[in-house]
Design an enzyme around this catalytic site. Structure first.
Site, PDB file in Angstrom:
ATOM      1  N   THR A 139       0.835  -1.205   0.000  1.00 38.61           N
ATOM      2  CA  THR A 139       0.000   0.000   0.000  1.00 38.61           C
ATOM      3  C   THR A 139       0.866   1.250   0.000  1.00 38.61           C
ATOM      4  O   THR A 139       0.621   2.202  -0.759  1.00 38.61           O
ATOM      5  CB  THR A 139      -0.915   0.004   1.227  1.00 38.61           C
ATOM      6  OG1 THR A 139      -1.689  -1.181   1.236  1.00 38.61           O
ATOM      7  CG2 THR A 139      -1.835   1.219   1.212  1.00 38.61           C
ATOM      8  N   TYR A 202     -12.750  -5.538  -0.193  1.00 39.82           N
ATOM      9  CA  TYR A 202     -14.051  -5.108  -0.715  1.00 39.82           C
ATOM     10  C   TYR A 202     -15.077  -6.235  -0.755  1.00 39.82           C
ATOM     11  O   TYR A 202     -16.234  -6.044  -0.394  1.00 39.82           O
ATOM     12  CB  TYR A 202     -13.906  -4.484  -2.125  1.00 39.82           C
ATOM     13  CG  TYR A 202     -15.199  -3.922  -2.670  1.00 39.82           C
ATOM     14  CD1 TYR A 202     -15.756  -2.775  -2.124  1.00 39.82           C
ATOM     15  CD2 TYR A 202     -15.862  -4.546  -3.717  1.00 39.82           C
ATOM     16  CE1 TYR A 202     -16.950  -2.266  -2.607  1.00 39.82           C
ATOM     17  CE2 TYR A 202     -17.057  -4.045  -4.213  1.00 39.82           C
ATOM     18  CZ  TYR A 202     -17.608  -2.902  -3.654  1.00 39.82           C
ATOM     19  OH  TYR A 202     -18.781  -2.397  -4.134  1.00 39.82           O
ATOM     20  N   TYR A 228      -1.355 -10.977   5.320  1.00 40.04           N
ATOM     21  CA  TYR A 228      -1.475  -9.564   5.685  1.00 40.04           C
ATOM     22  C   TYR A 228      -2.919  -9.305   6.083  1.00 40.04           C
ATOM     23  O   TYR A 228      -3.825  -9.386   5.247  1.00 40.04           O
ATOM     24  CB  TYR A 228      -1.051  -8.689   4.510  1.00 40.04           C
ATOM     25  CG  TYR A 228      -1.089  -7.191   4.749  1.00 40.04           C
ATOM     26  CD1 TYR A 228      -1.213  -6.645   6.026  1.00 40.04           C
ATOM     27  CD2 TYR A 228      -0.976  -6.299   3.678  1.00 40.04           C
ATOM     28  CE1 TYR A 228      -1.243  -5.276   6.234  1.00 40.04           C
ATOM     29  CE2 TYR A 228      -0.996  -4.928   3.872  1.00 40.04           C
ATOM     30  CZ  TYR A 228      -1.133  -4.425   5.146  1.00 40.04           C
ATOM     31  OH  TYR A 228      -1.162  -3.066   5.357  1.00 40.04           O
ATOM     32  N   ARG A 233      -8.658  -1.419   6.177  1.00 37.18           N
ATOM     33  CA  ARG A 233      -8.629  -1.102   4.754  1.00 37.18           C
ATOM     34  C   ARG A 233      -9.428  -2.104   3.918  1.00 37.18           C
ATOM     35  O   ARG A 233     -10.010  -1.743   2.898  1.00 37.18           O
ATOM     36  CB  ARG A 233      -7.181  -1.067   4.245  1.00 37.18           C
ATOM     37  CG  ARG A 233      -6.454   0.241   4.539  1.00 37.18           C
ATOM     38  CD  ARG A 233      -5.087   0.253   3.874  1.00 37.18           C
ATOM     39  NE  ARG A 233      -4.369   1.492   4.112  1.00 37.18           N
ATOM     40  CZ  ARG A 233      -4.368   2.533   3.282  1.00 37.18           C
ATOM     41  NH1 ARG A 233      -5.083   2.482   2.174  1.00 37.18           N
ATOM     42  NH2 ARG A 233      -3.676   3.620   3.554  1.00 37.18           N
ATOM     43  N   LYS A 256       1.604 -10.270   8.804  1.00 33.73           N
ATOM     44  CA  LYS A 256       1.617  -8.850   9.140  1.00 33.73           C
ATOM     45  C   LYS A 256       0.275  -8.535   9.771  1.00 33.73           C
ATOM     46  O   LYS A 256      -0.769  -8.612   9.113  1.00 33.73           O
ATOM     47  CB  LYS A 256       1.850  -7.977   7.904  1.00 33.73           C
ATOM     48  CG  LYS A 256       1.820  -6.476   8.230  1.00 33.73           C
ATOM     49  CD  LYS A 256       2.005  -5.615   6.994  1.00 33.73           C
ATOM     50  CE  LYS A 256       1.912  -4.121   7.338  1.00 33.73           C
ATOM     51  NZ  LYS A 256       2.051  -3.256   6.140  1.00 33.73           N
ATOM     52  N   ILE A 298       6.471  -4.253  10.164  1.00 31.75           N
ATOM     53  CA  ILE A 298       6.542  -3.774   8.783  1.00 31.75           C
ATOM     54  C   ILE A 298       6.081  -2.329   8.845  1.00 31.75           C
ATOM     55  O   ILE A 298       4.911  -2.040   9.058  1.00 31.75           O
ATOM     56  CB  ILE A 298       5.680  -4.642   7.853  1.00 31.75           C
ATOM     57  CG1 ILE A 298       6.250  -6.072   7.826  1.00 31.75           C
ATOM     58  CG2 ILE A 298       5.657  -4.052   6.443  1.00 31.75           C
ATOM     59  CD1 ILE A 298       5.486  -7.038   6.947  1.00 31.75           C
TER      60      ILE A 298
END
Length: 497
Positions: A139, A202, A228, A233, A256, A298
């Site tokens: 990102t 989404y 991740y 998000r 992560k 990270i």
């Protein structure tokens, strides 16, 4: 049973975005958690072994559910960390490190084109500063705006500069399983040491869908995968149970964790084993994450303060909590203000301000609003990234000034579905105040496939005002907001200082 209380002690999070990450993602604290893992996924690799009779584990006879939750691991994992590392090394790849892995911002020219020369220079700077790993095309790297050819160029340059000296992790996750496999194979072909694969965004897949997705990618590719999880998000939370199940796959080697929930690290460390790498994805909470058993971070902050972040992580991993806390306190303003607008807008402006890169960024993102410049400059100064900023004082400090009067409050109610907590934080910032999140807690989640936002929660905040009158005005306005938002069923208590 997994903990049902989420806590964040001493974290500095001063934007609603960060609070959503820290507060909206909870443990699925159900008594059925132990039995849940073997039912995840439809493919053979995602499911628990078929022979689920009584098993002898460590000299004890355990039920199938306990066996699945505690120690039914893939044979390659049971052989231990050393053999896993040897397998990776035998394939010409570096093992994942502990410490600071930078989520690298992709250098761009003012017109938005790739700046390959600066990319090479920045990579060498990170090597000299002691960064332990490089994460590209995530990102922060604006991967979603880059073409296939541009991604290939970034991977090639990174490999040329750092291959064999610092582990290289490439972000390859997309909304589609097939597209993720294709991107991961591209990274594999270009010499990635691991791939960072985000949960599909989404579409909000179920836990079974997540398990099947990650298993399909791992089965199709040779490069090791780092899961991740960033619900703020993507809109979907990879549960602890699903993570434990996926950790049994020999190609899935780490996570992560950007949930902002540090209570997850203990159970995951116990159930996934010491060789499964656990990285925080929240800079403000990473020190505590590692002290509780994580392996590193990270980091976005490491883009501008690579040496300091690496040292904080090293001290935390060594158990030096006091030393890590002291150094990390100088970075608190960066941990907060690098998210004053959507990542990577602030960090790209900060790198340009430091003279490390040009100011290029791609639409739909634009350069940092001028209202945040002095605040971020002050944070850079406090973190030792730039020289003193003329006129930086008072309200432009990198964090809440200890000389400011403060009041601790306890806010309780339905803080998420109502949006109350976001509005409280926006009110404080818009009125020139500041705050620290001291801790938070939430009732356990009772849903498997999506968030249960209608859950009572509580947050301890320390609110700062520029003077006593400003502080009193802030408290008055927050109380009024709580009383007006009846749907939140909110309650505000002033804690005696």
């Amino acid at each position: 049973m997994l903990s049902t209380v989420d806590q964040c002690h001493g974290a500095t999070i001063a934007r609603p975005r960060a609070l959503v990450l820290a507060l909206a993602c909870f443990l699925a604290g159900s008594p059925k958690a132990a039995a849940f893992a073997p039912r995840l996924g439809s493919s053979p690799a995602a499911a628990a072994p078929s022979a689920l009779g009584r098993r002898v584990l460590g000299g004890q006879v355990r039920t199938p559910a306990a066996a699945a939750a505690l120690s039914l691991q893939h044979p390659a994992r049971r052989r231990g960390a050393q053999q896993r590392s040897n397998v990776v090394l035998a394939a010409g790849r570096m093992p994942l490190p502990c410490g600071s892995l930078v989520a690298l911002a992709t250098p761009m020219m003012p017109d938005g084109s790739l700046d390959v020369g600066t990319l090479r220079a920045v990579l060498q700077w990170h090597k000299a500063e002691g960064t332990d790993g490089i994460v590209i095309l995530g990102t922060t790297g604006e991967a979603s705006t880059l073409t296939y050819e541009e991604k290939e160029e970034v991977m090639t340059v990174t490999r040329e500069e750092l291959g064999g000296s610092i582990p290289i992790v490439v972000g390859t996750g997309t909304i589609s399983t097939e597209a993720t496999i294709s991107a991961t194979k591209q990274a594999q072909r270009l010499g990635a040491d691991a791939a960072l694969v985000v949960t599909p965004y989404y579409v909000k897949p179920s836990q079974a869908g997540l398990a099947a997705h990650f298993t399909a990618v791992a089965d199709a590719c040779e490069v090791p995968l780092v899961l991740y999880n960033v619900p703020g998000r993507t809109g979907v939370d990879l549960s602890v149970e699903t993570t434990v199940t996926l950790a049994r796959h020999p190609k899935i080697v780490g996570l992560k964790d950007a949930t902002g929930d540090n209570t997850r690290v203990g159970p995951m460390r116990t159930l996934c084993g010491d060789d499964f790498k656990l990285y925080s994805g929240e800079d403000a909470m990473a020190r505590d994450y590692v002290l509780q058993g994580g392996d590193g971070v990270i980091s976005v902050t490491a883009n501008v303060a690579p040496g300091a972040v690496a040292k904080v992580m090293a001290m935390a991993k060594a158990g030096d909590g006091a030393g890590a806390d002291k150094l990390d306190s100088t970075l608190a303003g960066l941990h907060r203000d690098l998210f004053c607008e959507a990542n990577p807008i602030p960090v790209k402006w900060a790198l340009a301000r430091m003279g490390k890169t040009a100011s290029g960024i791609r639409l739909p993102l634009v350069e940092l609003n001028a209202n945040f410049h002095s605040r971020l400059e002050a944070a850079l100064q406090a973190g030792g990234c730039i020289e003193g900023v003329a006129g930086a004082s008072g309200g432009t400090s990198a964090g809440p000034d200890d000389s400011w009067p403060a009041q601790e409050i306890l806010l309780q109610g339905h803080l998420f579905d109502s949006g109350l907590i976001n509005q409280v934080l926006e009110l404080i910032e818009n009125r020139g105040g500041d705050f620290l999140i001291l801790n938070f807690s939430a009732q356990p989640n009772d849903q498997r496939t999506e968030f249960n936002m209608r859950r009572k929660s509580s947050v301890n905040l320390k609110i700062f005002g520029a003077d006593k009158e400003a502080l009193a005005d802030l408290i008055k306005r927050v109380k009024m907001l709580v009383s007006v938002m009846e749907s939140a069923d909110g309650e505000l208590t002033e804690v005696k200082n």
